[in-house]
Design an enzyme around this catalytic site. Structure first.
Site, short mmCIF file in Angstrom:
data_model
loop_
_atom_site.label_atom_id
_atom_site.label_comp_id
_atom_site.label_asym_id
_atom_site.label_seq_id
_atom_site.Cartn_x
_atom_site.Cartn_y
_atom_site.Cartn_z
N LYS A 1 0.82 -1.22 0.00
CA LYS A 1 0.00 0.00 0.00
C LYS A 1 0.86 1.27 0.00
O LYS A 1 2.06 1.24 0.29
CB LYS A 1 -0.96 -0.02 1.19
CG LYS A 1 -2.11 -1.00 0.99
CD LYS A 1 -3.16 -0.90 2.08
CE LYS A 1 -4.36 -1.80 1.73
NZ LYS A 1 -5.39 -1.79 2.80
N ARG B 1 -3.33 -10.20 5.10
CA ARG B 1 -3.93 -10.23 3.76
C ARG B 1 -2.89 -9.69 2.79
O ARG B 1 -2.52 -8.51 2.87
CB ARG B 1 -5.21 -9.40 3.73
CG ARG B 1 -5.94 -9.40 2.38
CD ARG B 1 -7.20 -8.55 2.44
NE ARG B 1 -7.91 -8.55 1.17
CZ ARG B 1 -7.67 -7.71 0.16
NH1 ARG B 1 -6.71 -6.80 0.28
NH2 ARG B 1 -8.37 -7.79 -0.96
#
Length: 274
Positions: free
Chosen positions: A221, A255
């Site tokens: 991210k 995740r």
């Protein structure tokens, strides 16, 4: 700390890895990469062989500013893929990344096991009741607004306190309907700026007071690649570094886009705490 996945009790005492399978053309890292049956099955096989306990399938990109995808398109994208994967890997545990109750219902009816909702039921007022009727584990994430406008909603006075308050409210709503297996996701990158993401990560162990398993979704991210002045493609090393932090703070599910490296991280964490 167990969850019931299609009749199988899965313990989360040992942290698990959830592999990401985006079947969208515009996801921030792997958008458009898995377009046909062969590429999808190859990627699923790779993630399972590398040690993924779950495969999380998404057909609606939730990156900041992503284009809206209508319900019919999301269903058309995702349901055949659920069936395809389970036909070829019948023992796999599939999680469905959706905020729509109709998509959740269709995928569970086709064999998926978990619902992963970025909105914690706030973008579809039928989601919580649908999950309750389906008797499946439910991952609820913290987010303000929608993927289209969430980055304009970062005016927190005390981000940790407000996230905890959010989960307290949503857990009451979910449990009132009978949802039992609930996992919480702090929502890194969703309605949070870079500094807020790190503030939340730095205090994430406090979230264990909620007494529900924590899922951490930080893989590649912008909180990583912007800090390192690089790109999502080059953010694996930074991702792995922060995965260890997440595990030390109490995360039970990572995740991830890169299963092998995350599984190795879990093994080292467990050795460190043996």
């Amino acid at each position: 700390m167990t969850i019931n996945c299609n009749g199988k009790l899965l313990s989360l005492e040992q942290p698990k890895v959830m592999g990401i399978l985006n079947v969208t053309p515009d996801s921030f890292f792997d958008g458009g990469k898995y377009k046909n049956e062969k590429s999808i099955l190859n990627q699923v096989e790779k993630m399972l062989n590398e040690g993924a306990s779950f495969i999380d399938i998404g057909a609606y990109s939730s990156r900041p500013g992503a284009l809206e995808v209508d319900e019919a398109t999301e269903l058309k994208r995702i349901v055949p893929i659920v069936s395809l994967i389970l036909k070829n890997f019948p023992e796999s545990i599939l999680s469905i990344d959706t905020f729509r109750s109709s998509v959740a219902k269709a995928c569970i009816e086709n064999g998926a096991a978990i619902i992963n909702d970025i909105s914690a039921g706030l973008l579809d007022d039928k989601m919580l009741s649908t999950v309750a009727k389906l008797h499946v584990p439910y991952i609820m994430m913290h987010m303000r607004g929608t993927p289209q406008n969430m980055q304009q909603q970062t005016d927190y006075k005390d981000i940790l306190k407000e996230v905890l308050s959010f989960f307290s409210e949503r857990l009451v709503a979910a449990k009132a309907l009978g949802i039992k297996d609930i996992i919480i996701d702090p929502g890194f990158g969703f309605a949070k700026n870079l500094e807020q993401n790190y503030e939340l990560l730095n205090q994430m162990e406090v979230m264990n007071i909620i007494e529900h398993p924590i899922l951490a979704g930080i893989s590649r991210k912008s909180m990583i690649y912007k800090t390192l002045d690089t790109t999502a493609d080059q953010a694996l090393n930074g991702t792995t570094a922060l995965h260890m932090v997440c595990l030390q703070k109490g995360a039970k599910i990572l995740r991830v886009h890169d299963v092998k490296e995350a599984v190795e991280c879990v093994k080292l964490y467990e050795q460190l705490n043996a």
